[in-house]
Every structure is written in structure tokens, then in C-alpha cells.
Design a protein around this motif. Structure first.
Motif, mmCIF file in Angstrom:
data_model
loop_
_atom_site.group_PDB
_atom_site.id
_atom_site.type_symbol
_atom_site.label_atom_id
_atom_site.label_comp_id
_atom_site.label_asym_id
_atom_site.label_seq_id
_atom_site.Cartn_x
_atom_site.Cartn_y
_atom_site.Cartn_z
ATOM 1 N N MET A 165 29.850 -63.296 23.148
ATOM 2 C CA MET A 165 31.159 -62.657 23.279
ATOM 3 C C MET A 165 31.327 -61.897 24.590
ATOM 4 O O MET A 165 32.444 -61.539 24.953
ATOM 5 N N ALA A 166 30.232 -61.596 25.278
ATOM 6 C CA ALA A 166 30.296 -60.857 26.549
ATOM 7 C C ALA A 166 29.007 -61.092 27.316
ATOM 8 O O ALA A 166 27.991 -61.500 26.749
ATOM 9 N N ASP A 167 29.058 -60.835 28.605
ATOM 10 C CA ASP A 167 27.887 -61.022 29.454
ATOM 11 C C ASP A 167 26.793 -60.018 29.102
ATOM 12 O O ASP A 167 27.064 -58.906 28.632
ATOM 13 N N MET A 168 25.546 -60.405 29.368
ATOM 14 C CA MET A 168 24.404 -59.527 29.168
ATOM 15 C C MET A 168 24.178 -58.689 30.428
ATOM 16 O O MET A 168 24.755 -58.947 31.479
ATOM 17 N N ALA A 169 23.306 -57.700 30.290
ATOM 18 C CA ALA A 169 22.923 -56.871 31.430
ATOM 19 C C ALA A 169 21.487 -56.413 31.212
ATOM 20 O O ALA A 169 20.946 -56.511 30.110
ATOM 21 N N THR A 170 20.863 -55.930 32.275
ATOM 22 C CA THR A 170 19.538 -55.328 32.161
ATOM 23 C C THR A 170 19.618 -53.894 32.675
ATOM 24 O O THR A 170 20.319 -53.610 33.662
ATOM 25 N N ARG A 171 18.912 -53.013 31.965
ATOM 26 C CA ARG A 171 18.910 -51.612 32.360
ATOM 27 C C ARG A 171 17.530 -51.039 32.062
ATOM 28 O O ARG A 171 17.061 -51.078 30.925
ATOM 29 N N ASP A 172 16.877 -50.524 33.100
ATOM 30 C CA ASP A 172 15.518 -49.973 32.966
ATOM 31 C C ASP A 172 14.564 -50.997 32.355
ATOM 32 O O ASP A 172 13.712 -50.666 31.526
ATOM 33 N N GLY A 173 14.716 -52.256 32.754
ATOM 34 C CA GLY A 173 13.840 -53.307 32.262
ATOM 35 C C GLY A 173 14.177 -53.833 30.891
ATOM 36 O O GLY A 173 13.491 -54.729 30.388
ATOM 37 N N ALA A 174 15.225 -53.320 30.258
ATOM 38 C CA ALA A 174 15.614 -53.747 28.905
ATOM 39 C C ALA A 174 16.828 -54.653 28.972
ATOM 40 O O ALA A 174 17.709 -54.494 29.833
ATOM 41 N N LEU A 175 16.878 -55.606 28.063
ATOM 42 C CA LEU A 175 18.024 -56.490 27.944
ATOM 43 C C LEU A 175 19.091 -55.792 27.107
ATOM 44 O O LEU A 175 18.820 -55.328 25.993
ATOM 45 N N ILE A 176 20.311 -55.724 27.618
ATOM 46 C CA ILE A 176 21.436 -55.109 26.911
ATOM 47 C C ILE A 176 22.418 -56.221 26.567
ATOM 48 O O ILE A 176 23.031 -56.814 27.452
ATOM 49 N N VAL A 191 26.977 -58.925 16.944
ATOM 50 C CA VAL A 191 25.789 -58.076 16.962
ATOM 51 C C VAL A 191 25.601 -57.532 18.370
ATOM 52 O O VAL A 191 25.891 -58.216 19.359
ATOM 53 N N LYS A 192 25.178 -56.295 18.455
ATOM 54 C CA LYS A 192 24.798 -55.682 19.721
ATOM 55 C C LYS A 192 23.330 -55.302 19.629
ATOM 56 O O LYS A 192 22.876 -54.821 18.587
ATOM 57 N N PHE A 193 22.598 -55.499 20.718
ATOM 58 C CA PHE A 193 21.208 -55.053 20.683
ATOM 59 C C PHE A 193 20.703 -54.718 22.068
ATOM 60 O O PHE A 193 21.221 -55.184 23.093
ATOM 61 N N SER A 194 19.691 -53.855 22.080
ATOM 62 C CA SER A 194 18.963 -53.489 23.282
ATOM 63 C C SER A 194 17.497 -53.807 23.030
ATOM 64 O O SER A 194 16.958 -53.438 21.977
ATOM 65 N N CYS A 195 16.841 -54.479 23.985
ATOM 66 C CA CYS A 195 15.504 -55.010 23.732
ATOM 67 C C CYS A 195 14.653 -54.880 24.986
ATOM 68 O O CYS A 195 15.069 -55.283 26.070
ATOM 69 N N ALA A 196 13.463 -54.297 24.820
ATOM 70 C CA ALA A 196 12.498 -54.199 25.918
ATOM 71 C C ALA A 196 11.208 -54.882 25.494
ATOM 72 O O ALA A 196 10.795 -54.793 24.332
ATOM 73 N N ALA A 197 10.561 -55.565 26.433
ATOM 74 C CA ALA A 197 9.345 -56.327 26.135
ATOM 75 C C ALA A 197 8.194 -55.833 26.989
ATOM 76 O O ALA A 197 8.367 -55.059 27.949
ATOM 77 N N THR A 198 6.991 -56.289 26.639
ATOM 78 C CA THR A 198 5.813 -55.991 27.455
ATOM 79 C C THR A 198 5.914 -56.733 28.787
ATOM 80 O O THR A 198 6.750 -57.629 28.956
ATOM 81 N N TRP A 220 35.827 -69.513 17.616
ATOM 82 C CA TRP A 220 34.552 -70.196 17.824
ATOM 83 C C TRP A 220 34.574 -71.096 19.058
ATOM 84 O O TRP A 220 33.636 -71.076 19.858
ATOM 85 N N GLU A 221 35.616 -71.897 19.195
ATOM 86 C CA GLU A 221 35.653 -72.856 20.304
ATOM 87 C C GLU A 221 35.623 -72.147 21.649
ATOM 88 O O GLU A 221 34.940 -72.581 22.583
ATOM 89 N N GLU A 222 36.313 -71.027 21.741
ATOM 90 C CA GLU A 222 36.349 -70.264 22.986
ATOM 91 C C GLU A 222 34.961 -69.774 23.387
ATOM 92 O O GLU A 222 34.642 -69.678 24.577
ATOM 93 N N HIS A 223 34.123 -69.482 22.393
ATOM 94 C CA HIS A 223 32.803 -68.911 22.673
ATOM 95 C C HIS A 223 31.672 -69.907 22.383
ATOM 96 O O HIS A 223 30.511 -69.512 22.304
ATOM 97 N N TYR A 224 32.022 -71.186 22.220
ATOM 98 C CA TYR A 224 31.037 -72.259 22.034
ATOM 99 C C TYR A 224 30.154 -72.024 20.806
ATOM 100 O O TYR A 224 28.938 -72.262 20.833
ATOM 101 N N LEU A 225 30.754 -71.579 19.735
ATOM 102 C CA LEU A 225 30.034 -71.346 18.487
ATOM 103 C C LEU A 225 30.303 -72.492 17.527
ATOM 104 O O LEU A 225 31.436 -72.991 17.439
ATOM 105 N N THR A 226 29.285 -72.919 16.800
ATOM 106 C CA THR A 226 29.439 -74.004 15.849
ATOM 107 C C THR A 226 28.813 -73.599 14.516
ATOM 108 O O THR A 226 27.956 -72.711 14.448
ATOM 109 N N ALA A 227 29.218 -74.280 13.451
ATOM 110 C CA ALA A 227 28.733 -73.946 12.126
ATOM 111 C C ALA A 227 27.268 -74.315 11.952
ATOM 112 O O ALA A 227 26.522 -73.662 11.222
ATOM 113 N N ALA A 228 26.806 -75.379 12.609
ATOM 114 C CA ALA A 228 25.401 -75.814 12.489
ATOM 115 C C ALA A 228 25.046 -76.631 13.714
ATOM 116 O O ALA A 228 25.916 -77.150 14.428
#
Length: 232
Positions: A165-176, A191-198, A220-228
Motif C-alpha cells: 500500500m506504500a513504499d518502504m523505508a529504512t531507519r537506523d538499520g531497521a525496515l519500516i 499491516v504496519k511493521f518495523s523490523c531489525a535484523a542481525t 486489489w488490482e491497483e496494489h497487485y493483490l490476488t486471492a491466491a
């Protein structure tokens, strides 16, 4: 469980789900009532005294004050009407429910263990061909699927698209990923999430997320989402 890497689903053994038991506590209170029997008062015989007559002299003003009619007490102010008890014709107002998007901060992480399984050998090999940022996206998407599954058992996620639904970003080494989406039982949810890895992208070390609302089919079509996957 299926882990989606680029467009290729990889089957992994389903992770065990936790079960929570519900403990109901009942308290029984007993009240003891005592009956007090009152018997007639039996006084000792008393000597009978001759009757006496008391005469009190009063003035006319005292007599008038004594015989004047008593004034009625002031009327009490009308009280506010009591609220009617809930009934079938007068139901109680609904209780407001908390919004679905409360942030959940993970204390356990699962992507590393899932990728270490023998069945994930192809996924591990494919991820080694990706650069650091792409590997981080794939690792965090796998983590997001398992975190949603464990925190919200009403969902059964099989795919996460971090940039749906929106572009990703990185901040302090974490994926936003503020515009992510996940699929559960052929429907899509925000869903929104923030994730940092080793440093070697082998496992997640920090993850927090919040689940949003249902994504209508006409988006769905606008965001390339499919049922399966078979629909693509």
C-alpha cells in the motif's frame, strides 16, 4: 505454512500454536440470619399512688402559640428521574471496542528458526543471492507472517507484501513498512511493521507491528493483490 520469496511459495512445517486455557473462579458467600425473640416485659408489682392534678397557668400569648396550626415542611426539590434499566425495548448502549491497530512489540522471534529447517534449504540458498536490503525485506516478511499468526489466531496468514500500500523505508538499520498487507484465507488486510535484523541477516532481533483494516476487493488490482498464488 507457505513462505513467499519473490513469487515462489515455499512450504514450511506449520509452527505450533500456543493454547491458552481459561480459568473461572466462583466465590460462594453465605449469610447467617439470627432471630431475636422478644418476650413481654414483666415488671414487678408497683404500689398504686393516688392520682394528682397538675395545673399550669399561661398567658394568652402562650396559649395562642401553643394552639397555632403547625406549618407544613417545605417541599423537597424534585429529584432527577432515574435511568431506566436496560430491557428488550430499551437496550443498553453498546460498549465501545478498542481499535484493531494496537502496536504489538515482539519478545520472541521466529524467522531464523524457520529458515534453519531442512525444508527451507532452497529459501536459504535463494536469499544468499540477494543484496542486503532485499534479504532484509524477505526475512522481515517471514517474521511478520509468524508474528501475526501467533498474536492474532483469528488470522491464518500465508503471504506478506511489505510494500503493498506504500513504499518502504529504512531507519537506523531497521525496515519500516507502513503500508504492508497480509493475506489470510484469500482476503487481504493492512499491516504496519518495523523490523531489525542481525548483521548477517540470519535472524530478526527487533520487531513490532500493528494490524489494520480489511482491504476492499476493488483496491486489489491497483496494489497487485490476488486471492491466491494460483490466480496469478
Amino acid at each position: 505454512m507457505s513462505i513467499t520469496l519473490d513469487a515462489a511459495p515455499i512450504d514450511l512445517p506449520p509452527a505450533p500454536r500456543s493454547a491458552w486455557g481459561t480459568v473461572t473462579s466462583l466465590a460462594i458467600h453465605a449469610a447467617l440470619l439470627g432471630l431475636v425473640l422478644l418476650g413481654p416485659d414483666r415488671d414487678a408489682p408497683k404500689s398504686v399512688l393516688p392520682p394528682s392534678i397538675a395545673v399550669e397557668l399561661m398567658t394568652a400569648a402562650q396559649f395562642a402559640a401553643l394552639t397555632a396550626p403547625e406549618e407544613a415542611p417545605p417541599a423537597a426539590a424534585p429529584s432527577a428521574p432515574a435511568a431506566a434499566a436496560p430491557s428488550a425495548s430499551n437496550p443498553a448502549p453498546p460498549v465501545a471496542k478498542p481499535p484493531p491497530g494496537g502496536t504489538i512489540r515482539a519478545t520472541q522471534f521466529y524467522a531464523g528458526n524457520l529458515l534453519a529447517e531442512p525444508a527451507s534449504a532452497k529459501v536459504r540458498a535463494a536469499m544468499k543471492t540477494l543484496d542486503g536490503s532485499e534479504r532484509l525485506v524477505q526475512l522481515c516478511s517471514i517474521e511478520a507472517i509468524e508474528q501475526i499468526r501467533r498474536a492474532r489466531p483469528e488470522f491464518d496468514p500465508d503471504t506478506v507484501v511489505a510494500y503493498a500500500m506504500a513504499d518502504m523505508a529504512t531507519r537506523d538499520g531497521a525496515l519500516i513498512a507502513d503500508g504492508g498487507a497480509f493475506r489470510s484465507r484469500r482476503e487481504w488486510y493492512e499491516v504496519k511493521f518495523s523490523c531489525a535484523a542481525t548483521a548477517n541477516y540470519s535472524t530478526v532481533e527487533r520487531f513490532e507491528f500493528s494490524i489494520g483494516g480489511f482491504i476492499p476487493h476493488d483496491q486489489w488490482e491497483e496494489h497487485y493483490l490476488t486471492a491466491a498464488e494460483s490466480d496469478e
